[in-house]
Design an enzyme around this catalytic site. Structure first.
Site, PDB file in Angstrom:
ATOM      1  N   LYS A  14      51.882 -83.920 -20.223  1.00 33.79           N
ATOM      2  CA  LYS A  14      51.354 -83.483 -18.766  1.00 33.79           C
ATOM      3  C   LYS A  14      50.058 -83.222 -18.631  1.00 33.79           C
ATOM      4  CE  LYS A  14      53.108 -81.482 -14.754  1.00 33.79           C
ATOM      5  NZ  LYS A  14      54.550 -80.813 -14.085  1.00 33.79           N
ATOM      6  N   SER A  28      60.507 -80.155 -11.030  1.00 36.94           N
ATOM      7  CA  SER A  28      59.296 -81.355 -12.305  1.00 36.94           C
ATOM      8  C   SER A  28      59.711 -81.523 -13.032  1.00 36.94           C
ATOM      9  CB  SER A  28      57.847 -79.881 -11.558  1.00 36.94           C
ATOM     10  OG  SER A  28      57.906 -80.199 -10.501  1.00 36.94           O
ATOM     11  N   SER A  42      56.889 -83.049 -10.653  1.00 42.60           N
ATOM     12  CA  SER A  42      55.873 -83.095 -10.719  1.00 42.60           C
ATOM     13  C   SER A  42      55.212 -83.948 -11.989  1.00 42.60           C
ATOM     14  CB  SER A  42      54.569 -82.161 -10.343  1.00 42.60           C
ATOM     15  OG  SER A  42      55.134 -81.168 -11.639  1.00 42.60           O
TER      16      SER A  42
END
Length: 552
Positions: free
Chosen positions: A163, A267, A243
């Site tokens: 990420k 997330s 996210s």
């Protein structure tokens, strides 16, 4: 159902997929009346202000690999599909051991596939934000050293996406924000752990900008740098979850075998369940957070996102290690393993394991089916009514943490960017708000406005932790439970403030084809148990199906 699922509205901003029947009484702690998630009713497309990135140029993105990719023919790509698509890490390593595949071919396959499908075409998903320019060099090195490397980790030579809030020396770490496009840093602690284990860092995954703590009412999966990530199971119809959107989408679409996400509240669990993956949110402090763009030093953690439980255990093991510079690091007295995969075997069962079923969730047919499958592998199921507990001041905890944690990160790592605070970032975005903040920056505005004394802030954290623990501990003690079963990230907020780990596993698809996950939650440092339970359930249920347009 309504009483229990109100948590899904608490953090619209951090990856919570809004339940269509979320409790209206919880609105005092809801940031927005829109999570940016799908309200799909059969044929309704999601609407976005921005779809494609204005900051990524495909020619520039792929220029380091132009010669190598030019040599890959469509015939060669097709010939590798049977060896790579939908394969587990163990299966990939087996093909390499049999000399049917090399690490260079494996890496080239993913590069070719990403260039072919991820951006600027009718199947584009916008899941990858950057590619490691050294990735082929590293793959060739793994091939050369393969026979001379003893005691290889299961992750040796396997490409991993991170990420884009996790620091890497070879690529900027942007958190999806234009203000951090020049943020070149040393590796994060977990990046070093992965490389030491032999993994290859393939690139960076798109995310909800600033880990979904930036704009109010914006769609999950959007960042100014990366554009709008889309769900391969229902492109422009189903929400990606946030996210860690790009991490989930990229693995589901076979752009990488493994990815790392991060979670504050939901997330990892949300995008994993939305993309039919296995996602583990570890106990806070089990994995290092050093070198990760923060929301909350109280609640943040990285975690693995994979297609299978075994792969999840392998990736978790590769990131494990005690980072004494992390304030949340586990104490010396706590014994944790760095091998979570060896205990997962074909004989794994749940005989004697007592799992709590939340009565309100039994309205869900997939949940009920999962319960029956757990019974088949020996689990003892106990139904209970959940405590009616509110998590007031959750948003304030995040505001107050990010207000101090983000400047601390920028001071330590942001040497090549001009912003040093939330206010600096907001001022930068205002200079070109159409491109840099098309959905506004309402949550950042809230951070700036929020203040508290040290004593008040500590009281907020203490109260939230007590309430989160009560939600799980009361039924666990009353019914002698080992863990509790949830759906997707419905109870991620409680697990977050309690600092309890959770794992979600594909449990099927609803009547419109949207994925759902069965989520196991238990006490701190119970990751080995969670993985064992999830593995037994996965082997019995076999519910995951690849997304149709991205499995061929």
């Amino acid at each position: 159902m309504k009483k229990i699922l109100f948590l899904c509205g608490i953090l619209a901003i951090i990856g919570c997929k809004k339940d269509k029947e979320s409790n209206k009484d919880s609105q005092e702690i809801v940031v927005s009346d829109s999570t940016g998630t799908s309200e799909y009713q059969g044929d309704v497309m999601l609407e976005f202000k921005v779809l494609d990135s204005k900051y990524i140029e495909n020619d520039v993105l792929w220029s380091p690999f132009e010669i190598e990719l030019y040599k890959v023919t469509e015939k060669k790509y097709d010939s590798l599909k049977s060896l790579i698509l939908e394969k587990s890490v163990t299966e990939l390593q087996s093909a390499i051991a049999k000399e049917e595949l090399t690490y260079e071919e494996l890496t080239l396959f993913y590069l070719y596939r990403m260039r072919k499908l991820d951006r600027e075409n009718e199947l584009s998903l916008n899941s990858v934000i950057a590619i490691n320019p050294d990735v082929l060099t590293e793959a060739r090195l793994k091939d050369r050293n393969y026979k001379n490397t003893e005691n290889k980790s299961p992750i040796y030579g396997i490409p991993v996406l991170l990420k884009d809030n996790i620091n890497t020396a070879t690529m900027p770490t942007t958190a999806g924000a234009v203000a951090l496009q020049g943020n070149t840093t040393p590796n994060a602690f977990i990046t070093n752990q992965l490389e030491s284990s032999g993994a290859i860092i393939l690139g960076k995954a798109n995310l909800s900008e600033w880990a979904y703590f930036f704009c109010k009412g914006c769609p999950s999966g959007y960042s100014a740098v990366g554009g709008q990530t889309l769900n391969p199971y229902g492109r422009r119809f189903f929400d990606t979850g946030g996210s860690s959107s790009g991490s989930g989408v990229a693995v589901a679409a076979n752009f990488a075998p493994l990815a790392v996400g991060s979670e504050t509240s939901g997330s990892i669990l949300s995008p994993s369940s939305q993309n039919s993956l296995v996602g583990l949110k570890p106990t806070i402090g089990l994995l290092s957070r050093t070198g990760i763009v923060p929301i909350s030093s109280t609640l943040d953690t990285p975690g693995p996102m994979t297609k299978t439980v075994m792969d999840n255990a392998i990736l978790l093991s590769a990131m494990a290690g005690r980072d004494t510079s992390d304030a949340k690091v586990f104490a010396d007295s706590i014994k944790v393993t760095t091998d979570y995969y060896s205990a997962l075997t074909d004989t794994t069962s749940l005989r004697g394991v007592r799992l709590g079923v939340i009565k309100e969730l039994t309205e869900d047919s997939l949940y009920n089916r999962a319960i029956n499958e757990l019974k088949k592998v020996g689990a003892q199921i106990v139904e209970f009514e959940a405590e009616d507990i509110k998590l007031a001041n959750f948003l304030r905890l995040l505001n107050l943490d990010m207000k101090k944690d983000l400047p601390a990160y920028l001071e330590r790592y942001g040497k090549r960017v001009d912003v040093r605070s939330v206010e600096d970032i907001m001022a930068f975005n205002v200079e070109d708000s159409v491109q840099r903040a098309p959905y506004g920056q309402g949550l950042f505005e809230g951070i700036v406005k929020d203040t508290a004394s040290a004593e008040e802030f500590q009281a907020i954290k203490d109260t939230l932790k007590i309430r989160g623990k009560r939600f799980f501990d009361i039924p666990m003690k009353e019914y002698d439970l080992d863990g509790i079963l949830s759906i997707n990230n419905y109870h991620a907020g409680f697990a977050a403030v309690a600092e309890y780990p959770a794992i979600t596993v594909p449990m099927g698809y609803d009547d419109i084809g949207e994925p759902k996950g069965l989520t196991f939650i238990s006490i701190p440092y119970s990751e080995q148990n969670l993985l064992r339970w999830a593995y037994a359930y996965e082997q019995e249920s076999q519910q995951r199906k690849p997304p149709k347009d991205y499995s061929k």
